[in-house]
Design a protein around this motif. Structure first.
Motif, PDB file in Angstrom:
ATOM      1  N   ARG A  42       9.694 -45.828 -69.634  1.00 33.11           N
ATOM      2  CA  ARG A  42       8.308 -46.226 -69.418  1.00 33.11           C
ATOM      3  C   ARG A  42       7.405 -45.000 -69.355  1.00 33.11           C
ATOM      4  O   ARG A  42       7.684 -44.042 -68.639  1.00 33.11           O
ATOM      5  N   GLU A  44       4.088 -45.322 -68.581  1.00 29.68           N
ATOM      6  CA  GLU A  44       2.953 -45.614 -67.705  1.00 29.68           C
ATOM      7  C   GLU A  44       3.453 -46.219 -66.399  1.00 29.68           C
ATOM      8  O   GLU A  44       4.579 -46.727 -66.312  1.00 29.68           O
ATOM      9  N   GLU A  74       7.508 -50.760 -79.518  1.00 21.41           N
ATOM     10  CA  GLU A  74       8.058 -49.793 -78.562  1.00 21.41           C
ATOM     11  C   GLU A  74       9.270 -49.041 -79.084  1.00 21.41           C
ATOM     12  O   GLU A  74       9.590 -47.965 -78.575  1.00 21.41           O
ATOM     13  N   GLY A 119       4.116 -47.416 -79.014  1.00 20.65           N
ATOM     14  CA  GLY A 119       3.462 -48.205 -77.983  1.00 20.65           C
ATOM     15  C   GLY A 119       3.265 -47.390 -76.715  1.00 20.65           C
ATOM     16  O   GLY A 119       2.918 -46.219 -76.743  1.00 20.65           O
ATOM     17  N   ASP A 120       3.509 -48.035 -75.548  1.00 19.10           N
ATOM     18  CA  ASP A 120       3.330 -47.340 -74.273  1.00 19.10           C
ATOM     19  C   ASP A 120       4.637 -46.787 -73.734  1.00 19.10           C
ATOM     20  O   ASP A 120       4.725 -46.403 -72.564  1.00 19.10           O
TER      21      ASP A 120
END
Length: 243
Positions: A42, A44, A74, A119-120
């Motif tokens: 992850r 974030e 992702e 993506g994030d």
């Protein structure tokens, strides 16, 4: 009786708690004879830096479309795989941001490529399932549910053929059961049981180009049959049988 229009005219969204919907995808493949799951790091908060299953919030799309989109965004992987809904997870507190209900999916295919992060997510990689723990949110629980679904489906469905190439040997099929179940079926009994299940596999009439490592005869090649349910089932060994 209140009409739909009267209901909508009097509807106050503030009277209902806000609930978000996400999707999470348990993606499994076999690499070097070991069952792996696709995880992302992850990028974030919450849980920045922690490993998690690929997933995210559902937009103006179907749940299936959201699962495939998040997997592609992702990890860079948009595989032609078997994809099925696994379960719904919605315990309060599973996401510190707000009340979030997640629809989990199970996906699997042979020879999936290395992921490309996007993506994030800060990173993405294949991790042996035996080493996948301490995941963000409740993803340990989601992964455990996906593994049990895959292990059970190998008993009663031809799922194992989704982990091999279009043409395969019985030994390669047995390798799938070994990787997913975590224990190797008896070679002779497995071969006999597979061929005794109507529609599980069918011979191609061809063989491998070369024999085994010890120079033995070439192995017969098979393809998936048209069975949707295995009868009789290929059951996992019981604790008594393992003893």
């Amino acid at each position: 009786m209140v009409s739909e229009r009267e209901f909508l005219d009097g509807y106050d969204p503030r009277a209902y708690p806000a609930v978000a919907v996400t999707v999470d995808v348990v993606t499994l493949t076999i690499r070097d004879g070991v069952l792996h799951v696709l995880l992302v790091e992850r990028g974030e908060q919450p849980y920045a830096g922690r490993l998690a299953l690929p997933g995210g919030f559902v937009r103006e799309e179907t749940l299936d479309q959201a699962a495939l989109r998040e997997l592609a965004e992702e990890t860079g992987i948009l595989p032609r795989v078997h994809l099925e809904q696994l379960a719904t997870f919605g315990d309060p507190g599973r996401d510190p941001r707000m009340r979030v209900v997640s629809v989990a999916y199970l996906a699997f295919a042979p020879r999936l490529p290395d992921p490309t992060v996007g993506g994030d997510a800060a990173a993405a990689r294949w991790v042996p399932v035996a080493e996948a723990s301490g995941l963000a949110f409740d993803h340990d629980t989601v992964l455990a549910a996906g593994l049990e679904r895959a292990r059970a489906k190998l008993e009663y469905s031809p799922l194992a053929t989704a982990f091999v190439d279009e043409e395969f040997t019985i030994a390669q099929l047995r390798g799938v059961y070994t990787a997913v179940w975590g224990e190797e079926p008896h070679a002779g009994n497995f071969h006999r049981k597979v061929l005794s299940v109507p529609g599980f596999v069918e011979p191609t009439g061809t063989t491998t180009e070369r024999g085994g490592e010890r120079g033995g005869p070439r192995s017969k090649l098979f393809r998936a049959g048209d069975a949707r349910v295995l009868h009789p089932a290929l059951l996992r060994p019981t604790p008594e049988e393992r003893a």
